[in-house]
Design a protein around this motif. Structure first.
Motif, PDB file in Angstrom:
ATOM      1  N   ASN A   1       3.427  -5.242  17.292  1.00 51.98           N
ATOM      2  CA  ASN A   1       4.674  -5.268  16.907  1.00 51.98           C
ATOM      3  C   ASN A   1       4.848  -5.880  15.590  1.00 51.98           C
ATOM      4  OD1 ASN A   1       5.283  -8.040  17.454  1.00 51.98           O
ATOM      5  ND2 ASN A   1       6.216  -7.557  19.505  1.00 51.98           N
ATOM      6  N   VAL A   2       5.953  -5.621  14.892  1.00 54.05           N
ATOM      7  CA  VAL A   2       6.289  -6.417  13.591  1.00 54.05           C
ATOM      8  C   VAL A   2       5.897  -7.726  13.668  1.00 54.05           C
ATOM      9  CG1 VAL A   2       7.978  -6.327  12.003  1.00 54.05           C
ATOM     10  CG2 VAL A   2       7.497  -4.157  13.183  1.00 54.05           C
ATOM     11  N   GLU A   3       6.594  -8.305  14.673  1.00 59.85           N
ATOM     12  CA  GLU A   3       6.492  -9.883  14.652  1.00 59.85           C
ATOM     13  C   GLU A   3       5.144 -10.185  14.477  1.00 59.85           C
ATOM     14  OE1 GLU A   3       8.833 -13.788  16.261  1.00 59.85           O
ATOM     15  OE2 GLU A   3       8.845 -12.018  17.553  1.00 59.85           O
TER      16      GLU A   3
ATOM     17  N   PHE B   1       0.819  -1.158   0.048  1.00 59.73           N
ATOM     18  CA  PHE B   1      -0.001   0.053  -0.011  1.00 59.73           C
ATOM     19  C   PHE B   1       0.858   1.324   0.028  1.00 59.73           C
ATOM     20  CE2 PHE B   1      -2.809  -3.189   1.843  1.00 59.73           C
ATOM     21  CZ  PHE B   1      -3.929  -3.013   1.183  1.00 59.73           C
ATOM     22  N   GLN B   2       0.276   2.359  -0.323  1.00 57.36           N
ATOM     23  CA  GLN B   2       0.899   3.669  -0.452  1.00 57.36           C
ATOM     24  C   GLN B   2       1.292   4.054   1.068  1.00 57.36           C
ATOM     25  OE1 GLN B   2      -1.621   6.870  -1.934  1.00 57.36           O
ATOM     26  NE2 GLN B   2      -0.206   8.383  -1.947  1.00 57.36           N
ATOM     27  N   ASP B   3       0.370   4.205   1.874  1.00 57.74           N
ATOM     28  CA  ASP B   3       0.902   4.584   3.379  1.00 57.74           C
ATOM     29  C   ASP B   3       1.138   3.384   4.285  1.00 57.74           C
ATOM     30  OD1 ASP B   3       1.050   5.778   5.685  1.00 57.74           O
ATOM     31  OD2 ASP B   3      -0.980   6.638   5.736  1.00 57.74           O
ATOM     32  N   PRO B   4       2.262   3.042   4.605  1.00 57.08           N
ATOM     33  CA  PRO B   4       2.473   1.953   5.580  1.00 57.08           C
ATOM     34  C   PRO B   4       2.073   2.071   6.812  1.00 57.08           C
ATOM     35  CG  PRO B   4       4.513   3.208   5.072  1.00 57.08           C
ATOM     36  CD  PRO B   4       3.407   3.737   4.270  1.00 57.08           C
ATOM     37  N   TYR B   5       1.889   3.419   7.555  1.00 55.73           N
ATOM     38  CA  TYR B   5       1.505   3.506   8.841  1.00 55.73           C
ATOM     39  C   TYR B   5      -0.023   2.996   8.890  1.00 55.73           C
ATOM     40  CZ  TYR B   5       5.775   5.879  10.054  1.00 55.73           C
ATOM     41  OH  TYR B   5       7.010   6.391  10.113  1.00 55.73           O
ATOM     42  N   SER B   6      -0.851   3.272   7.855  1.00 55.27           N
ATOM     43  CA  SER B   6      -2.368   3.105   7.831  1.00 55.27           C
ATOM     44  C   SER B   6      -2.448   1.602   7.509  1.00 55.27           C
ATOM     45  CB  SER B   6      -3.150   4.137   7.020  1.00 55.27           C
ATOM     46  OG  SER B   6      -2.530   3.802   5.701  1.00 55.27           O
ATOM     47  N   SER B   7      -1.451   1.134   6.688  1.00 55.10           N
ATOM     48  CA  SER B   7      -1.929  -0.479   6.445  1.00 55.10           C
ATOM     49  C   SER B   7      -1.309  -1.370   7.715  1.00 55.10           C
ATOM     50  CB  SER B   7      -1.328  -0.673   4.859  1.00 55.10           C
ATOM     51  OG  SER B   7       0.198  -0.844   5.250  1.00 55.10           O
TER      52      SER B   7
ATOM     53  N   ARG C   1       6.777  -1.396  17.389  1.00 56.09           N
ATOM     54  CA  ARG C   1       5.278  -1.037  16.684  1.00 56.09           C
ATOM     55  C   ARG C   1       5.492  -0.349  15.603  1.00 56.09           C
ATOM     56  NH1 ARG C   1       1.145  -0.875  21.597  1.00 56.09           N
ATOM     57  NH2 ARG C   1       1.598  -2.819  22.561  1.00 56.09           N
ATOM     58  N   PRO C   2       4.617  -0.054  14.614  1.00 55.37           N
ATOM     59  CA  PRO C   2       4.801   0.601  13.702  1.00 55.37           C
ATOM     60  C   PRO C   2       5.344   2.157  13.784  1.00 55.37           C
ATOM     61  CG  PRO C   2       3.188  -0.677  13.031  1.00 55.37           C
ATOM     62  CD  PRO C   2       3.592  -0.891  14.545  1.00 55.37           C
ATOM     63  N   ASN C   3       4.678   2.776  14.808  1.00 55.32           N
ATOM     64  CA  ASN C   3       4.753   4.226  15.094  1.00 55.32           C
ATOM     65  C   ASN C   3       6.517   4.529  15.840  1.00 55.32           C
ATOM     66  OD1 ASN C   3       4.560   3.258  17.673  1.00 55.32           O
ATOM     67  ND2 ASN C   3       3.142   4.659  18.354  1.00 55.32           N
ATOM     68  N   GLU C   4       7.155   3.382  15.839  1.00 52.61           N
ATOM     69  CA  GLU C   4       8.496   3.315  16.576  1.00 52.61           C
ATOM     70  C   GLU C   4       9.381   3.326  15.313  1.00 52.61           C
ATOM     71  OE1 GLU C   4       7.924   1.574  20.910  1.00 52.61           O
ATOM     72  OE2 GLU C   4       8.092   0.219  19.261  1.00 52.61           O
ATOM     73  N   LEU C   5       8.982   2.987  14.039  1.00 49.77           N
ATOM     74  CA  LEU C   5       9.719   3.099  12.906  1.00 49.77           C
ATOM     75  C   LEU C   5       9.692   4.206  12.127  1.00 49.77           C
ATOM     76  CD1 LEU C   5       8.846  -0.670  11.993  1.00 49.77           C
ATOM     77  CD2 LEU C   5      10.922   0.114  13.658  1.00 49.77           C
ATOM     78  N   SER C   6      10.653   4.384  11.086  1.00 48.36           N
ATOM     79  CA  SER C   6      10.619   5.543   9.925  1.00 48.36           C
ATOM     80  C   SER C   6       9.720   5.024   8.813  1.00 48.36           C
ATOM     81  CB  SER C   6      12.090   5.646   9.561  1.00 48.36           C
ATOM     82  OG  SER C   6      12.414   4.667   8.946  1.00 48.36           O
TER      83      SER C   6
END
Length: 244
Positions: free
Chosen positions: A95-97, A83-89, A136-141
Motif C-alpha cells: 500500500n501507499v504508506e 517517473f513517466q509511468d507511476p504504475y510501473s515505478s 495499493r497503486p492499482n486501486e488509484l487513478s
C-alpha cells in the motif's frame, strides 16, 4: 558551495557498452561534451526528440551512468526522480504508506511514529486524502498514482528533482492539475527541477529556461521566451513547428 546553483555539468561525455560479456561490447557515446547549470529555485526544461539522450542524461545526473569525461557537480544532496509511468515505478504489492515509508526505513533515522507522521504530512501536501495510505497503486487513478510518485520523491526532502515526462501518460485535465502541483511544491518547499519532456506546450507552461538537445548535444538554451519566440537553431524551429 555556490548557493545559486543546485547542479553543474562541466564538459560531460558519457555512454554505454552494448552486448558482449560483462558489457565489453561496442561502446556507444550518447552525451557529447555537455555543460550547463540548474539554478536554485528554477524549473529547467529539457526537450528533444526520442533518442536524443535525455534519459541517459538523467541517469548520468543520478549517478547511474558514470561520465567518461567531465564532471557532474551536486550542490545539494542527490536529486530524486519522478517517473513517466507511476504504475510501473510504484511497488504493486504494497500500500501507499509502505511505499512512502520504505525510503525512510532504509535511511534508518526515524522511528515508526515519525515515519507515519511524515507520510501523512506528505500525502496531504500532494493533495491526496489520508485514506489513500491504505490503498495499493492499482486501486488509484493515474493522477492519484502520480501524486504518490511525487510524494515518494519528496519524502526524504530533497531540494532538487528530476521529472522525466511526468505528465505524458495523463489526460489533459489531470496534466494541468499535476503541473499546478509541481509549481506549488516548488514555491512551498523551495525546490528546483530538471523537467524532461517532448511536449513543448507543457514546457512553455511550466519552465523558466529550456535546453534543446539533439543527438546528445545541447544545441540551444535560453529562457522560455527566447527559445519559443526567437529560436536560433533550425532544429529548435522544427520542434516548435511540430508542436503547433
Amino acid at each position: 558551495m555556490n548557493k545559486e546553483l543546485v547542479l553543474s555539468l562541466d564538459h560531460v561525455t558519457s555512454g554505454y557498452r552494448t552486448g558482449g560479456i560483462f558489457k565489453r561490447g561496442t561502446y556507444q557515446e550518447v552525451l557529447h561534451d555537455l555543460s550547463f547549470d540548474v539554478r536554485h529555485g528554477e524549473i529547467l526544461g529539457l526537450v528533444g526528440e526520442s533518442g536524443s539522450g535525455k534519459s541517459t542524461l538523467a541517469r548520468t545526473i543520478l549517478g547511474m551512468v558514470t561520465p567518461d569525461a567531465g564532471e557532474v557537480i551536486h550542490y545539494t544532496k542527490r536529486p530524486q526522480m519522478i517517473f513517466q509511468d507511476p504504475y510501473s515505478s510504484l511497488n504493486p504489492a504494497y500500500n501507499v504508506e509502505w511505499i512512502l515509508q520504505e525510503p525512510l526505513r532504509i535511511y534508518g533515522k526515524y522511528d515508526a511514529a515519525e515515519r507515519k507522521r511524515r507520510c501523512q504530512e506528505m500525502v496531504e501536501r500532494v493533495g491526496l486524502p489520508l485514506e489513500c495510505l491504505e490503498a495499493r497503486p492499482n486501486e488509484l487513478s493515474g493522477g492519484q498514482c502520480q501524486r504518490v510518485s511525487i510524494a515518494q520523491a519528496l519524502i526524504q526532502r530533497p531540494r532538487f528533482l528530476i521529472a522525466d515526462e511526468p505528465v505524458s501518460a495523463l489526460d489533459v485535465t489531470i496534466q494541468a492539475q499535476i503541473l499546478d502541483l509541481l509549481r506549488q511544491l516548488r514555491d512551498e518547499l523551495d525546490l528546483s527541477y530538471l523537467f524532461i519532456s517532448h511536449d513543448l506546450n507543457v514546457v512553455y507552461q511550466l519552465c523558466d529556461r529550456v535546453l534543446v538537445m539533439k543527438k546528445g548535444c545541447i544545441v540551444e538554451q535560453g529562457t522560455v521566451d527566447e527559445i519559443f519566440d526567437h529560436p536560433k537553431e533550425d532544429y529548435t524551429k522544427q520542434l516548435l513547428a511540430a508542436a503547433e
